[in-house]
Enzyme design. Structure first.
Site, PDB file in Angstrom:
ATOM      1  N   GLN A   1       0.836  -1.213   0.000  1.00 27.51           N
ATOM      2  CA  GLN A   1       0.000   0.000   0.000  1.00 27.51           C
ATOM      3  C   GLN A   1       0.870   1.262   0.000  1.00 27.51           C
ATOM      4  O   GLN A   1       0.598   2.215  -0.733  1.00 27.51           O
ATOM      5  CB  GLN A   1      -0.932  -0.024   1.226  1.00 27.51           C
ATOM      6  CG  GLN A   1      -2.033   1.006   1.195  1.00 27.51           C
ATOM      7  CD  GLN A   1      -3.062   0.714   0.102  1.00 27.51           C
ATOM      8  OE1 GLN A   1      -3.113  -0.381  -0.444  1.00 27.51           O
ATOM      9  NE2 GLN A   1      -3.855   1.715  -0.230  1.00 27.51           N
TER      10      GLN A   1
ATOM     11  N   GLU B   1       3.644 -25.958   8.666  1.00 27.42           N
ATOM     12  CA  GLU B   1       4.051 -26.322  10.039  1.00 27.42           C
ATOM     13  C   GLU B   1       2.932 -26.054  11.053  1.00 27.42           C
ATOM     14  O   GLU B   1       3.169 -25.623  12.181  1.00 27.42           O
ATOM     15  CB  GLU B   1       5.380 -25.669  10.424  1.00 27.42           C
ATOM     16  CG  GLU B   1       6.484 -26.171   9.505  1.00 27.42           C
ATOM     17  CD  GLU B   1       7.867 -26.178  10.094  1.00 27.42           C
ATOM     18  OE1 GLU B   1       8.011 -26.141  11.314  1.00 27.42           O
ATOM     19  OE2 GLU B   1       8.808 -26.249   9.284  1.00 27.42           O
TER      20      GLU B   1
HETATM   21  N1  CAA Z   1       4.502 -31.803  21.315  1.00 31.12           N
HETATM   22  C1  CAA Z   1       4.734 -33.075  21.686  1.00 31.12           C
HETATM   23  N2  CAA Z   1       3.796 -34.037  21.607  1.00 31.12           N
HETATM   24  C2  CAA Z   1       2.591 -33.673  21.133  1.00 31.12           C
HETATM   25  C3  CAA Z   1       2.297 -32.371  20.733  1.00 31.12           C
HETATM   26  C4  CAA Z   1       3.312 -31.410  20.838  1.00 31.12           C
HETATM   27  N3  CAA Z   1       3.119 -30.149  20.453  1.00 31.12           N
HETATM   28  N4  CAA Z   1       1.017 -32.334  20.300  1.00 31.12           N
HETATM   29  C5  CAA Z   1       0.530 -33.557  20.431  1.00 31.12           C
HETATM   30  N5  CAA Z   1       1.476 -34.375  20.932  1.00 31.12           N
HETATM   31  C6  CAA Z   1       1.339 -35.815  21.220  1.00 31.12           C
HETATM   32  C7  CAA Z   1       0.325 -36.039  22.331  1.00 31.12           C
HETATM   33  O1  CAA Z   1       0.966 -36.016  23.587  1.00 31.12           O
HETATM   34  C8  CAA Z   1      -0.223 -37.403  21.981  1.00 31.12           C
HETATM   35  O2  CAA Z   1       0.635 -38.415  22.407  1.00 31.12           O
HETATM   36  P1  CAA Z   1       0.204 -39.458  23.577  1.00 31.12           P
HETATM   37  O3  CAA Z   1      -1.173 -39.915  23.255  1.00 31.12           O
HETATM   38  O4  CAA Z   1       1.240 -40.507  23.487  1.00 31.12           O
HETATM   39  O5  CAA Z   1       0.260 -38.635  24.827  1.00 31.12           O
HETATM   40  C9  CAA Z   1      -0.161 -37.436  20.468  1.00 31.12           C
HETATM   41  O6  CAA Z   1       0.795 -36.465  20.081  1.00 31.12           O
HETATM   42  C10 CAA Z   1      -1.492 -37.161  19.816  1.00 31.12           C
HETATM   43  O7  CAA Z   1      -1.931 -35.905  20.295  1.00 31.12           O
HETATM   44  P2  CAA Z   1      -3.419 -35.399  20.172  1.00 31.12           P
HETATM   45  O8  CAA Z   1      -4.349 -36.408  20.745  1.00 31.12           O
HETATM   46  O9  CAA Z   1      -3.445 -34.024  20.716  1.00 31.12           O
HETATM   47  O10 CAA Z   1      -3.606 -35.425  18.585  1.00 31.12           O
HETATM   48  P3  CAA Z   1      -4.644 -34.719  17.633  1.00 31.12           P
HETATM   49  O11 CAA Z   1      -5.023 -35.686  16.608  1.00 31.12           O
HETATM   50  O12 CAA Z   1      -5.725 -34.067  18.429  1.00 31.12           O
HETATM   51  O13 CAA Z   1      -3.772 -33.600  16.843  1.00 31.12           O
HETATM   52  C11 CAA Z   1      -2.434 -31.665  16.452  1.00 31.12           C
HETATM   53  C12 CAA Z   1      -2.847 -32.787  17.405  1.00 31.12           C
HETATM   54  C13 CAA Z   1      -1.765 -30.650  17.323  1.00 31.12           C
HETATM   55  C14 CAA Z   1      -3.609 -31.024  15.744  1.00 31.12           C
HETATM   56  C15 CAA Z   1      -1.449 -32.251  15.412  1.00 31.12           C
HETATM   57  O14 CAA Z   1      -2.070 -33.188  14.586  1.00 31.12           O
HETATM   58  C16 CAA Z   1      -0.785 -31.169  14.570  1.00 31.12           C
HETATM   59  O15 CAA Z   1       0.161 -30.551  15.015  1.00 31.12           O
HETATM   60  N6  CAA Z   1      -1.266 -30.947  13.308  1.00 31.12           N
HETATM   61  C17 CAA Z   1      -0.590 -30.036  12.386  1.00 31.12           C
HETATM   62  C18 CAA Z   1       0.389 -30.798  11.560  1.00 31.12           C
HETATM   63  C19 CAA Z   1       1.550 -29.962  11.125  1.00 31.12           C
HETATM   64  O16 CAA Z   1       1.998 -29.057  11.803  1.00 31.12           O
HETATM   65  N7  CAA Z   1       2.084 -30.313   9.969  1.00 31.12           N
HETATM   66  C20 CAA Z   1       3.271 -29.667   9.481  1.00 31.12           C
HETATM   67  C21 CAA Z   1       3.921 -30.520   8.423  1.00 31.12           C
HETATM   68  S1  CAA Z   1       5.628 -30.105   8.182  1.00 31.12           S
HETATM   69  C22 CAA Z   1       5.652 -28.670   7.342  1.00 31.12           C
HETATM   70  O17 CAA Z   1       4.639 -28.060   7.148  1.00 31.12           O
HETATM   71  C23 CAA Z   1       7.018 -28.216   6.915  1.00 31.12           C
HETATM   72  C24 CAA Z   1       6.992 -26.984   6.097  1.00 31.12           C
HETATM   73  O18 CAA Z   1       5.996 -26.596   5.589  1.00 31.12           O
HETATM   74  C25 CAA Z   1       8.166 -26.220   5.836  1.00 31.12           C
HETATM   75  P1  FAD Z   2      -6.391 -28.848   6.129  1.00 30.08           P
HETATM   76  O1  FAD Z   2      -5.876 -29.566   7.285  1.00 30.08           O
HETATM   77  O2  FAD Z   2      -7.315 -29.554   5.216  1.00 30.08           O
HETATM   78  O3  FAD Z   2      -7.066 -27.500   6.613  1.00 30.08           O
HETATM   79  C1  FAD Z   2      -7.991 -26.744   5.853  1.00 30.08           C
HETATM   80  C2  FAD Z   2      -8.519 -25.616   6.746  1.00 30.08           C
HETATM   81  O4  FAD Z   2      -9.229 -26.171   7.861  1.00 30.08           O
HETATM   82  C3  FAD Z   2      -7.400 -24.763   7.345  1.00 30.08           C
HETATM   83  O5  FAD Z   2      -7.805 -23.420   7.445  1.00 30.08           O
HETATM   84  C4  FAD Z   2      -7.236 -25.349   8.732  1.00 30.08           C
HETATM   85  O6  FAD Z   2      -6.674 -24.455   9.659  1.00 30.08           O
HETATM   86  C5  FAD Z   2      -8.675 -25.697   9.070  1.00 30.08           C
HETATM   87  N1  FAD Z   2      -8.758 -26.749  10.089  1.00 30.08           N
HETATM   88  C6  FAD Z   2      -8.401 -28.053   9.975  1.00 30.08           C
HETATM   89  N2  FAD Z   2      -8.572 -28.688  11.152  1.00 30.08           N
HETATM   90  C7  FAD Z   2      -9.040 -27.779  12.028  1.00 30.08           C
HETATM   91  C8  FAD Z   2      -9.424 -27.823  13.408  1.00 30.08           C
HETATM   92  N3  FAD Z   2      -9.301 -28.933  14.119  1.00 30.08           N
HETATM   93  N4  FAD Z   2      -9.869 -26.686  13.975  1.00 30.08           N
HETATM   94  C9  FAD Z   2      -9.944 -25.535  13.270  1.00 30.08           C
HETATM   95  N5  FAD Z   2      -9.605 -25.434  11.966  1.00 30.08           N
HETATM   96  C10 FAD Z   2      -9.164 -26.535  11.359  1.00 30.08           C
HETATM   97  N6  FAD Z   2       4.069 -30.805   4.983  1.00 30.08           N
HETATM   98  C11 FAD Z   2       5.070 -31.665   5.289  1.00 30.08           C
HETATM   99  O7  FAD Z   2       4.861 -32.696   5.905  1.00 30.08           O
HETATM  100  N7  FAD Z   2       6.354 -31.376   4.941  1.00 30.08           N
HETATM  101  C12 FAD Z   2       6.684 -30.255   4.257  1.00 30.08           C
HETATM  102  O8  FAD Z   2       7.863 -30.041   3.959  1.00 30.08           O
HETATM  103  C13 FAD Z   2       5.640 -29.335   3.907  1.00 30.08           C
HETATM  104  N8  FAD Z   2       5.913 -28.229   3.176  1.00 30.08           N
HETATM  105  C14 FAD Z   2       4.869 -27.463   2.711  1.00 30.08           C
HETATM  106  C15 FAD Z   2       5.124 -26.434   1.797  1.00 30.08           C
HETATM  107  C16 FAD Z   2       4.074 -25.725   1.232  1.00 30.08           C
HETATM  108  C17 FAD Z   2       4.368 -24.649   0.242  1.00 30.08           C
HETATM  109  C18 FAD Z   2       2.730 -26.033   1.597  1.00 30.08           C
HETATM  110  C19 FAD Z   2       1.572 -25.314   0.983  1.00 30.08           C
HETATM  111  C20 FAD Z   2       2.489 -27.015   2.526  1.00 30.08           C
HETATM  112  C21 FAD Z   2       3.531 -27.749   3.087  1.00 30.08           C
HETATM  113  N9  FAD Z   2       3.286 -28.811   3.953  1.00 30.08           N
HETATM  114  C22 FAD Z   2       4.315 -29.663   4.298  1.00 30.08           C
HETATM  115  C23 FAD Z   2       1.929 -29.147   4.341  1.00 30.08           C
HETATM  116  C24 FAD Z   2       1.349 -28.229   5.385  1.00 30.08           C
HETATM  117  O9  FAD Z   2       1.911 -28.475   6.636  1.00 30.08           O
HETATM  118  C25 FAD Z   2      -0.175 -28.423   5.372  1.00 30.08           C
HETATM  119  O10 FAD Z   2      -0.664 -27.845   4.176  1.00 30.08           O
HETATM  120  C26 FAD Z   2      -0.848 -27.809   6.578  1.00 30.08           C
HETATM  121  O11 FAD Z   2      -0.479 -28.497   7.751  1.00 30.08           O
HETATM  122  C27 FAD Z   2      -2.373 -27.775   6.439  1.00 30.08           C
HETATM  123  O12 FAD Z   2      -2.872 -28.999   6.027  1.00 30.08           O
HETATM  124  P2  FAD Z   2      -3.922 -29.088   4.777  1.00 30.08           P
HETATM  125  O13 FAD Z   2      -3.298 -28.360   3.662  1.00 30.08           O
HETATM  126  O14 FAD Z   2      -4.281 -30.502   4.580  1.00 30.08           O
HETATM  127  O15 FAD Z   2      -5.164 -28.280   5.257  1.00 30.08           O
END
Ligand code: CAA
Ligand code: FAD
Length: 384
Positions: free
Chosen positions: A341, A368
């Site tokens: 902006q 993440e």
């Molecule tokens: N630290 C350590 N342990 C954890 C934790 C945390 N922050 N959160 C959950 N856990 C453990 C719990 O203790 C539990 O273990 P036990 O049963 O043995 O105690 C287990 O994990 C399951 O936990 P929940 O019952 O809370 O699981 P849930 O199904 O309700 O989901 C969640 C928890 C926080 C939503 C998890 O699924 C989550 O973090 N989702 C997001 C996934 C994510 O961040 N993906 C990123 C992919 S990598 C990436 O994105 C890289 C990139 O882009 C560059």
């Molecule tokens: P969904 O889980 O389908 O979510 C859709 C919408 O629903 C979101 O707004 C979400 O916040 C909402 N939602 C879902 N569940 C809930 C809830 N319980 N309560 C409230 N709102 C909710 N993953 C890897 O493992 N490794 C990587 O290196 C990696 N790199 C990535 C790089 C890029 C450029 C992108 C786009 C993604 C990458 N990811 C990677 C995946 C990324 O971590 C996921 O896209 C992210 O965790 C969201 O998952 P999803 O896309 O399936 O969305």
């Protein structure tokens, strides 16, 4: 509360790392950045240099060829590099805080010797493979299987959205072994590129961080030796969550850098551009935007440093990391939009860089763990 007693005074070493990262970003990442973004071209040469300069294994012990630095040094470097090039900084973030950290914290001595040394030096880079087409936020619902065949695991399935998917040599793959045990039946396996049946799938054509290579990865009857499992049988989900706690500090620092980079460009531009006979900075509306930007960026910075310090002091940092990522990513999206902006029409074209930062900012609210997931993590910690 945890702020009490925390000391944000940076050491000589911290300042030297910050300066080295700033110089590297200016001198080696800035040239060609618009072209790499346009062409979605992976910064292979620049990533090689990051390895040589020690930015790919910053926190890894020198025993495994790393820099032996703390998380504060790492976030300082992440911030500086992200001010210029968020595509390069996500490569760095995944390699440092997900792959290297995960291996160092939970791997066996043999795994560290074999894989961590190569990752810390930048000889190869790593990928962290948790997400799937049907399992993003809901990360426990893994469809990828790692069947226990005695001597080895037989892996079948598809991972989606994998950062460094095309360019990595070593992948940490999360997969389900025992469905009945739900998340306690998940394992994390180290899988090398070139393993038969492991194929790199389609490259995503993205809104932002276009120069980072995001791919799907396909596994068809891939044999992974048992010794490549990280931790005990069933530790894979805990491994992923524990590693992501620290990874979120890296992405928060990335968001902070994107916001600060956009702010710096906007401040400079506001003193160059004239409208109505004066610099636009002299219009109070523009000053107020910049004042709000710098205030929110500083608040984000405090949250990021706090999370990093708590991790370095071996205190609980789960909630602090989630807060830092939640807040800093919102600040990044908002501040980059304000920077566009302030640039007016010039902000909408590529040569002024703020439009790229605005596109890059968006991903920090998604990967993440989305902002909604960070809120869930923060809220759960309130009553834990
Ligand atoms: N630290 C350590 N342990 C954890 C934790 C945390 N922050 N959160 C959950 N856990 C453990 C719990 O203790 C539990 O273990 P036990 O049963 O043995 O105690 C287990 O994990 C399951 O936990 P929940 O019952 O809370 O699981 P849930 O199904 O309700 O989901 C969640 C928890 C926080 C939503 C998890 O699924 C989550 O973090 N989702 C997001 C996934 C994510 O961040 N993906 C990123 C992919 S990598 C990436 O994105 C890289 C990139 O882009 C560059
Ligand atoms: P969904 O889980 O389908 O979510 C859709 C919408 O629903 C979101 O707004 C979400 O916040 C909402 N939602 C879902 N569940 C809930 C809830 N319980 N309560 C409230 N709102 C909710 N993953 C890897 O493992 N490794 C990587 O290196 C990696 N790199 C990535 C790089 C890029 C450029 C992108 C786009 C993604 C990458 N990811 C990677 C995946 C990324 O971590 C996921 O896209 C992210 O965790 C969201 O998952 P999803 O896309 O399936 O969305």
């Amino acid at each position: 509360l945890e702020l009490q007693g925390l000391n944000f005074n940076l050491s000589e070493e911290h300042l030297a790392v910050q300066e080295a990262a700033r110089d590297f970003a200016q001198n080696e990442l800035f040239p060609g950045i618009v072209e790499r973004d346009n062409e979605a071209r992976f910064p292979a040469e620049q990533v090689k240099r990051m390895g040589e300069l020690g930015f790919l294994g910053m926190m890894v012990s020198p025993d495994y060829g790393g820099g032996g630095m703390d998380t504060v040094a790492y976030v300082l470097a992440m911030e500086e590099i992200s001010k210029i090039d968020a595509s390069a900084s996500v490569v760095m973030s995944v390699n440092n805080s997900l792959v290297c950290y995960g291996l160092e914290a939970f791997g066996t001595e043999e795994q560290k010797q074999k894989y961590l040394t190569r990752l810390a030096s930048g000889e190869t880079i790593g990928a962290f493979c948790l997400s799937e087409p049907e399992a993003g936020s809901d990360a426990t619902s893994q469809a990828t299987m790692a069947e226990d065949k005695g001597e080895y695991y037989l892996v079948n399935g598809t991972k989606n959205w994998i950062t460094n998917g095309g360019s990595s040599g070593i992948c940490l793959v999360i997969a389900q072994t025992d469905r009945e045990k739900k998340h306690r039946g998940i394992n994390c396996l180290i899988v090398e590129k070139g393993t038969p049946g492991f194929v790199v799938g389609k490259k995503e054509d993205k809104m932002g961080i276009r120069a980072s290579d995001t791919h799907s990865l396909l596994f068809t009857d891939v044999h992974v030796p048992k010794e490549n499992r990280i931790g005990e049988d069933g530790f894979g989900f805990k491994f992923a969550m524990s590693t992501l706690n620290g990874g979120r500090i890296g992405i928060a620092a990335q968001a902070l850098g994107i916001a600060a980079g956009a702010y710096e460009l906007a401040l400079k531009y506001s003193q160059e551009r004239k409208a109505f006979g004066k610099q636009i900075f002299d219009h109070q509306a523009i000053q107020f935007k910049l004042a709000e930007m710098v205030t929110k960026i500083e608040a984000a910075r405090l949250l990021v440093y706090k999370a990093a310090r708590l991790k370095d002091e071996h205190k609980d940092y789960v909630q602090a990391a989630a807060m830092a990522k939640l807040f800093a990513s919102d600040v990044a999206m908002w501040a980059t939009t304000e920077a566009v902006q302030i640039h007016g029409g010039y902000g909408y074209v590529k040569e002024f860089h703020v439009e790229r930062l605005m596109r890059d900012a968006k991903i920090t609210q998604i990967y993440e763990g989305t902002s909604e997931i960070q809120k869930l993590v923060i809220a759960r910690e309130l009553i834990r």
